[in-house]
Scaffold this active site. Structure first.
Site, PDB file in Angstrom:
ATOM      1  N   HIS A  19       0.784  -1.075  -0.176  1.00  0.00           N
ATOM      2  CA  HIS A  19      -0.319   0.374  -0.282  1.00  0.00           C
ATOM      3  C   HIS A  19       1.297   1.508   0.211  1.00  0.00           C
ATOM      4  O   HIS A  19       1.725   1.525   0.900  1.00  0.00           O
ATOM      5  CB  HIS A  19      -0.413   0.720   1.134  1.00  0.00           C
ATOM      6  N   HIS A  21       1.596   5.760  -1.472  1.00  0.00           N
ATOM      7  CA  HIS A  21       1.368   6.455  -2.534  1.00  0.00           C
ATOM      8  C   HIS A  21       2.502   7.044  -3.034  1.00  0.00           C
ATOM      9  O   HIS A  21       3.454   7.262  -2.549  1.00  0.00           O
ATOM     10  CB  HIS A  21       0.896   7.399  -1.659  1.00  0.00           C
ATOM     11  N   ARG A  23       2.221   9.710  -5.565  1.00  0.00           N
ATOM     12  CA  ARG A  23       2.098  10.593  -6.777  1.00  0.00           C
ATOM     13  C   ARG A  23       2.832  10.489  -8.083  1.00  0.00           C
ATOM     14  O   ARG A  23       3.042   9.874  -8.446  1.00  0.00           O
ATOM     15  CB  ARG A  23       2.475  11.546  -5.963  1.00  0.00           C
ATOM     16  N   LYS A 105      -9.311  -0.232  -5.988  1.00  0.00           N
ATOM     17  CA  LYS A 105      -9.500   0.383  -5.115  1.00  0.00           C
ATOM     18  C   LYS A 105     -10.449   0.997  -4.367  1.00  0.00           C
ATOM     19  O   LYS A 105     -11.732   1.890  -5.907  1.00  0.00           O
ATOM     20  CB  LYS A 105      -8.363   1.359  -4.590  1.00  0.00           C
ATOM     21  N   HIS A 142     -10.489   0.820   1.534  1.00  0.00           N
ATOM     22  CA  HIS A 142     -10.229   1.879   2.703  1.00  0.00           C
ATOM     23  C   HIS A 142     -11.866   2.039   3.755  1.00  0.00           C
ATOM     24  O   HIS A 142     -12.706   2.647   3.159  1.00  0.00           O
ATOM     25  CB  HIS A 142     -10.229   3.623   1.909  1.00  0.00           C
ATOM     26  N   HIS A 180      -4.549  -0.652   5.660  1.00  0.00           N
ATOM     27  CA  HIS A 180      -4.852   0.298   6.702  1.00  0.00           C
ATOM     28  C   HIS A 180      -5.139   0.188   7.808  1.00  0.00           C
ATOM     29  O   HIS A 180      -5.663   0.790   8.350  1.00  0.00           O
ATOM     30  CB  HIS A 180      -4.223   1.955   6.173  1.00  0.00           C
ATOM     31  N   ASP A 253       1.737   2.694   3.462  1.00  0.00           N
ATOM     32  CA  ASP A 253       0.564   3.857   2.917  1.00  0.00           C
ATOM     33  C   ASP A 253       1.306   5.237   3.768  1.00  0.00           C
ATOM     34  O   ASP A 253       1.080   6.289   4.036  1.00  0.00           O
ATOM     35  CB  ASP A 253      -1.181   3.601   4.477  1.00  0.00           C
TER      36      ASP A 253
END
Ligand SMILES: NC(=O)N[C@@H](CC(=O)O)C(=O)O
Ligand SMILES: [Zn+2]
Ligand SMILES: [Zn+2]
Length: 349
Positions: A19, A21, A23, A105, A142, A180, A253
């Site tokens: 998991h 991120h 960008r 997701k 999520h 998460h 995360d």
């Protein structure tokens, strides 16, 4: 098993981040080397602006990630699609056929950073979810309700009752990752559930509780979603992560935000841990007396769930004190990593 442990050194199969991120653009170039140093592969979250909703967009994003990788570094981005109310079932078939999209997701609309285009009502997506179930495409969730009347600290537990249980009743063979997780409710739900469900656990939710957000004043770099919970929940997450249960695996995360977006009157959610994630996990597992369980959590359970091979290389963590930088560059700006300026006790070589 490649685990080699002495009191001061731990050699394990190279881990993956399930998991992450990353960008885009200049920010991507700033953060990617940190994750590539720690992890062989990562499940790359699709909450860009605009979100990655098609296989074609995921292919282009994957190319940008690979182009941003410094010479000599190896890293495999495992791409995901962002589910919307209108995701076409055929898009799932294309994603599955692509070989590089590994999951879809769920962002409940309004739940977190860049979730405005997310799902308003999951029952609208059932035709699409049925195709995912049929093809074995994992659904990454999520897991928080967005109802403003629900206390922020209860949103994950309420999600289990209002969304997760009905979803799994209606689509019992759908592969799900409860992303998460932050509560004993979620850890217990996953540990007791029948069928193909797993959960990722972040390093910061293993090490911190909600007091850390308010220690001596408000500390925006400890603010993420789902928000840190009380100590009893942290302890339940540590128990789950160190249990050896294959349903629990590593997902940092790590979520970069420019310093100005965090240190603000209305600051963004997200903790940046890509620089030192494995060191943080080692600290958490060591405190639990469970360093021998770190390799399976970090390197075996994830590939098993995603039907991917284990990595073959190893990495070594050494007990060696070093100091986290105060900031690191993020495009034209900077970000403040979690534990900025603090001493870290493990070091990944
Ligand atoms: N975890 C966070 O607090 N933030 C994530 C989004 C998410 O994973 O919910 C981000 O993209 O910044
Ligand atoms: Zn999230
Ligand atoms: Zn995330």
């Amino acid at each position: 098993m490649s685990l080699i442990a002495t009191p001061d050194s731990l050699t394990i199969t190279r881990p993956d981040d399930w998991h992450l991120h990353l960008r885009d653009g200049a920010a991507l170039a700033s953060v990617l080397p940190h994750s590539a140093r720690q992890f062989a592969r990562a499940i790359v979250m699709p909450n860009l602006r605009p979100p990655v909703t098609t296989t074609a967009a995921a292919a282009a994003y994957r190319d940008r990630i690979l182009a941003a990788l410094p010479d000599g570094m190896r890293f495999e981005p495992l791409m995901t699609l962002y589910l919307t109310d209108n995701t076409d079932p055929d898009e799932i078939r294309r994603a599955h056929d692509s070989g590089f999209v590994h999951a879809v997701k769920l962002y409940p609309a309004g739940a977190t950073t860049n979730s405005d285009a997310g799902v308003t009502d999951l029952t609208r997506c059932y035709k699409t979810l049925e195709v995912m179930q049929e093809l074995g495409v994992p659904f990454l969730v999520h897991g928080e309700v967005t109802d403003a009347e629900i206390d922020l600290f209860d949103r994950e537990a309420v999600f289990i009752e209002r969304v997760m249980r009905p979803l799994r009743r209606d689509l019992p063979a759908l592969k799900i990752v409860f992303e998460h997780i932050t509560t004993k409710d979620a850890a217990q739900y996953v540990a007791e559930a029948d069928g193909p469900i797993a959960a990722t656990i972040t390093a910061h939710h293993l090490l911190y509780n909600r007091n850390d957000i308010f220690k001596g004043g408000i500390r925006p770099h400890y603010y993420c979603l789902p928000v840190l919970k009380r100590e009893a929940h942290r302890l339940a997450l540590v128990t789950a992560a160190t249990s050896g249960d294959e349903r629990f695996f590593l997902g940092t995360d790590s979520a970069p935000h420019a310093v100005g977006a965090k240190e603000a009157a209305c600051g963004c959610a997200g903790c940046y841990t890509a620089l030192h994630a494995m060191e943080m996990y080692a600290e958490a597992f060591e405190r639990a007396g469970a360093l021998d369980k770190l390799e399976a959590f970090a390197s075996f359970h994830g590939p098993e769930f995603y039907d991917l091979p284990r990595n073959t290389e190893t990495v070594t963590l050494k007990r060696e004190a070093w100091t986290m930088p105060d900031t690191v560059p993020l495009a034209e700006s900077a970000l403040v990593p979690l534990n900025a300026g603090e001493q870290i006790n493990w070091k990944m070589l």
